[in-house]
Design a protein around this motif. Structure first.
Motif, mmCIF file in Angstrom:
data_model
loop_
_atom_site.group_PDB
_atom_site.id
_atom_site.type_symbol
_atom_site.label_atom_id
_atom_site.label_comp_id
_atom_site.label_asym_id
_atom_site.label_seq_id
_atom_site.Cartn_x
_atom_site.Cartn_y
_atom_site.Cartn_z
ATOM 1 N N SER A 154 37.256 92.567 -26.796
ATOM 2 C CA SER A 154 35.903 92.325 -27.256
ATOM 3 C C SER A 154 35.931 92.010 -28.750
ATOM 4 O O SER A 154 36.273 92.865 -29.561
ATOM 5 C CB SER A 154 35.022 93.549 -26.979
ATOM 6 O OG SER A 154 33.701 93.330 -27.410
ATOM 7 N N LEU A 174 31.055 88.056 -32.031
ATOM 8 C CA LEU A 174 30.646 86.704 -31.680
ATOM 9 C C LEU A 174 30.473 85.873 -32.949
ATOM 10 O O LEU A 174 29.731 86.240 -33.858
ATOM 11 C CB LEU A 174 29.323 86.751 -30.911
ATOM 12 C CG LEU A 174 28.779 85.414 -30.429
ATOM 13 C CD1 LEU A 174 29.681 84.828 -29.341
ATOM 14 C CD2 LEU A 174 27.355 85.577 -29.905
ATOM 15 N N GLU A 194 29.936 79.953 -31.754
ATOM 16 C CA GLU A 194 30.249 80.204 -30.347
ATOM 17 C C GLU A 194 29.018 80.563 -29.518
ATOM 18 O O GLU A 194 29.117 80.776 -28.316
ATOM 19 C CB GLU A 194 31.268 81.346 -30.229
ATOM 20 C CG GLU A 194 32.622 81.043 -30.849
ATOM 21 C CD GLU A 194 33.544 82.246 -30.799
ATOM 22 O OE1 GLU A 194 33.033 83.379 -30.586
ATOM 23 O OE2 GLU A 194 34.752 82.068 -30.975
ATOM 24 N N ARG A 195 27.865 80.646 -30.167
ATOM 25 C CA ARG A 195 26.668 81.122 -29.464
ATOM 26 C C ARG A 195 26.305 80.228 -28.281
ATOM 27 O O ARG A 195 25.993 80.707 -27.192
ATOM 28 C CB ARG A 195 25.492 81.218 -30.435
ATOM 29 C CG ARG A 195 25.579 82.391 -31.393
ATOM 30 C CD ARG A 195 24.328 82.514 -32.238
ATOM 31 N NE ARG A 195 24.391 83.692 -33.093
ATOM 32 C CZ ARG A 195 24.018 84.914 -32.732
ATOM 33 N NH1 ARG A 195 23.542 85.100 -31.510
ATOM 34 N NH2 ARG A 195 24.102 85.930 -33.566
ATOM 35 N N GLN A 198 28.650 80.569 -25.381
ATOM 36 C CA GLN A 198 28.532 81.878 -24.749
ATOM 37 C C GLN A 198 27.159 82.099 -24.122
ATOM 38 O O GLN A 198 26.951 83.095 -23.435
ATOM 39 C CB GLN A 198 28.789 82.980 -25.794
ATOM 40 C CG GLN A 198 30.212 83.038 -26.312
ATOM 41 C CD GLN A 198 31.112 83.808 -25.387
ATOM 42 O OE1 GLN A 198 30.640 84.552 -24.529
ATOM 43 N NE2 GLN A 198 32.408 83.655 -25.545
ATOM 44 N N LYS A 253 24.396 82.707 -25.876
ATOM 45 C CA LYS A 253 23.815 83.824 -26.618
ATOM 46 C C LYS A 253 23.112 83.314 -27.870
ATOM 47 O O LYS A 253 23.337 83.814 -28.977
ATOM 48 C CB LYS A 253 24.907 84.839 -26.988
ATOM 49 C CG LYS A 253 25.577 85.479 -25.777
ATOM 50 C CD LYS A 253 26.657 86.470 -26.172
ATOM 51 C CE LYS A 253 27.280 87.120 -24.937
ATOM 52 N NZ LYS A 253 28.339 88.089 -25.265
ATOM 53 N N ASP A 313 31.691 88.830 -27.784
ATOM 54 C CA ASP A 313 31.888 87.874 -26.696
ATOM 55 C C ASP A 313 31.885 88.553 -25.339
ATOM 56 O O ASP A 313 31.344 88.028 -24.369
ATOM 57 C CB ASP A 313 33.175 87.069 -26.913
ATOM 58 C CG ASP A 313 34.389 87.957 -27.130
ATOM 59 O OD1 ASP A 313 34.253 89.203 -27.093
ATOM 60 O OD2 ASP A 313 35.496 87.403 -27.345
ATOM 61 N N ASN A 314 32.475 89.738 -25.237
ATOM 62 C CA ASN A 314 32.516 90.482 -23.970
ATOM 63 C C ASN A 314 32.003 91.900 -24.189
ATOM 64 O O ASN A 314 32.636 92.683 -24.911
ATOM 65 C CB ASN A 314 33.943 90.533 -23.422
ATOM 66 C CG ASN A 314 34.433 89.170 -22.980
ATOM 67 O OD1 ASN A 314 33.739 88.442 -22.297
ATOM 68 N ND2 ASN A 314 35.649 88.818 -23.388
ATOM 69 N N GLN A 352 29.384 81.179 -18.561
ATOM 70 C CA GLN A 352 30.300 82.072 -19.267
ATOM 71 C C GLN A 352 31.753 81.773 -18.925
ATOM 72 O O GLN A 352 32.598 82.666 -18.996
ATOM 73 C CB GLN A 352 29.992 83.525 -18.901
ATOM 74 C CG GLN A 352 28.757 84.083 -19.562
ATOM 75 C CD GLN A 352 29.092 84.619 -20.925
ATOM 76 O OE1 GLN A 352 30.207 85.016 -21.179
ATOM 77 N NE2 GLN A 352 28.128 84.618 -21.806
ATOM 78 N N ALA A 408 34.053 82.721 -21.664
ATOM 79 C CA ALA A 408 34.229 84.149 -21.922
ATOM 80 C C ALA A 408 35.356 84.716 -21.101
ATOM 81 O O ALA A 408 36.109 85.569 -21.555
ATOM 82 C CB ALA A 408 32.922 84.902 -21.607
ATOM 83 N N ARG A 456 38.628 83.623 -22.688
ATOM 84 C CA ARG A 456 38.851 83.946 -24.079
ATOM 85 C C ARG A 456 40.017 84.883 -24.293
ATOM 86 O O ARG A 456 40.681 84.851 -25.321
ATOM 87 C CB ARG A 456 37.578 84.568 -24.671
ATOM 88 C CG ARG A 456 37.715 84.948 -26.134
ATOM 89 C CD ARG A 456 36.374 85.250 -26.725
ATOM 90 N NE ARG A 456 35.478 84.127 -26.580
ATOM 91 C CZ ARG A 456 35.510 83.058 -27.354
ATOM 92 N NH1 ARG A 456 36.429 82.948 -28.282
ATOM 93 N NH2 ARG A 456 34.656 82.089 -27.174
ATOM 94 N N GLY A 487 40.951 81.913 -26.086
ATOM 95 C CA GLY A 487 39.838 81.873 -27.028
ATOM 96 C C GLY A 487 40.227 82.213 -28.445
ATOM 97 O O GLY A 487 39.562 81.831 -29.385
#
Length: 307
Positions: free
Chosen positions: A151, A154, A158-159, A162, A164, A177-178, A280, A283, A286, A290
């Motif tokens: 994890s 973020l 990358e939003r 993802q 987000k 990210d996670n 995702q 994700a 990643r 990633g």
């Protein structure tokens, strides 16, 4: 109001659990809203202690002001040579002892509750602190039922990938990210350790703060009462990127959690897409592609990534 609760629950699931639960607020001076029974007790204990601390501070301030005004050189040119007063000495000895006693009883009860889970934990997660990210491992009944992932904080660029973009739900420097995914109304055991230097796993809304010490496995627990997304940060100075080591816990219904866990065993990307109904795929990948240094970090710490 039952229909309203039902509509809210459906909306929460439709919006994929991004409902804001607890995070820092601008100019915040108090604790975050409690999401566990322990945090409710901590908030109560803080208010309880203020009933003693505020009068003591005001009393001492008043006595100091009185002494400055009443016994300065101009108002009292011939000071008393009294060096002993039994009554005053009894008061200033017994008074603090009684105050500390009123502090000690509830504080010991709270401390005991923090180390006493309400029942046998149904979920066990191991959190490992690295410079500067967190690694998580879900304990399963068999090796092929275990889930592990990393994890990272973020990044702003990358939003979109993802899913987000909502800064209110995924705030800067706190979103990851996670996220950890846990079921609501469930006792979760958390095993905390570190692979390099001291870290500290902290979620203020849970009332949980546990140091991560290399070579040592510390244990804590939490039992979250409501669904949502909760944020915390590493709370132990751990190097130059200490400020960029956030923690995020997504609390979902039991059915959502069971679905997520089943998907995560096979493909973490699919699992992370389901709780938010977002795209995702990245994700899930990643952990391997990633970050340029993940393979190196895993080789150095002897960790195995699940594709």
């Amino acid at each position: 109001m039952a229909w309203l609760a039902g509509v809210t629950s459906i909306a929460t699931m439709t919006l994929a659990g991004t409902a804001l639960a607890a995070q820092p607020e601008p100019w915040q001076m108090g604790f975050q809203p409690g999401a566990t029974a322990i945090m409710h007790e901590i908030r109560w204990f803080e208010s309880y202690t203020l009933y003693f601390l505020v009068p003591v501070v005001l009393l001492v301030l008043g006595l100091l002001a009185y002494v400055v005004v009443r016994f300065n050189k101009r108002a009292n040119p011939n000071p008393s040579r009294t060096s002993h007063n039994t009554t005053i000495e009894i008061i200033w000895t017994v008074g603090p002892v009684l105050i500390l006693l009123f502090f000690a009883i509830p504080s010991f009860q709270l401390l005991t509750a923090q180390y006493t889970p309400p029942g046998e934990p149904e979920v066990t997660i191991k959190a490992t602190g690295y410079q500067w990210y967190w690694g998580y491992e879900y304990q399963g009944d068999a090796d092929d039922e275990e889930v592990s992932f990393d994890s990272y904080m973020l990044k702003e660029d990358e939003r979109a990938a993802q899913g987000k973009e909502d800064v209110a739900a995924y705030p800067r420097l706190l979103a990851v990210d996670n996220e950890i995914v846990v079921p609501v109304d469930t006792t979760v055991r958390l095993l905390v350790t570190a692979a390099d230097v001291l870290h500290s796993w902290t979620i203020p809304a849970f009332g949980v703060k546990m140091d991560a010490v290399p070579g040592r496995l510390n244990e804590t627990w939490f039992h979250v009462e409501k669904e949502g997304l909760y944020y915390g940060q590493c709370s132990e100075l751990c190097g130059k990127d200490h400020a960029y080591m956030p923690i995020a816990v997504r609390v979902v219904s039991r059915d959502q959690y069971d679905t997520w866990l089943a998907d995560a065993i096979a493909d973490l990307g699919t699992a992370n897409r389901r709780p938010r109904h977002r795209s995702q795929e990245q994700a899930g990948r990643r952990r391997v592609t990633g970050r340029p240094d993940i393979a190196e970090e895993h080789a150095r710490h002897g960790r195995i990534s699940r594709p």
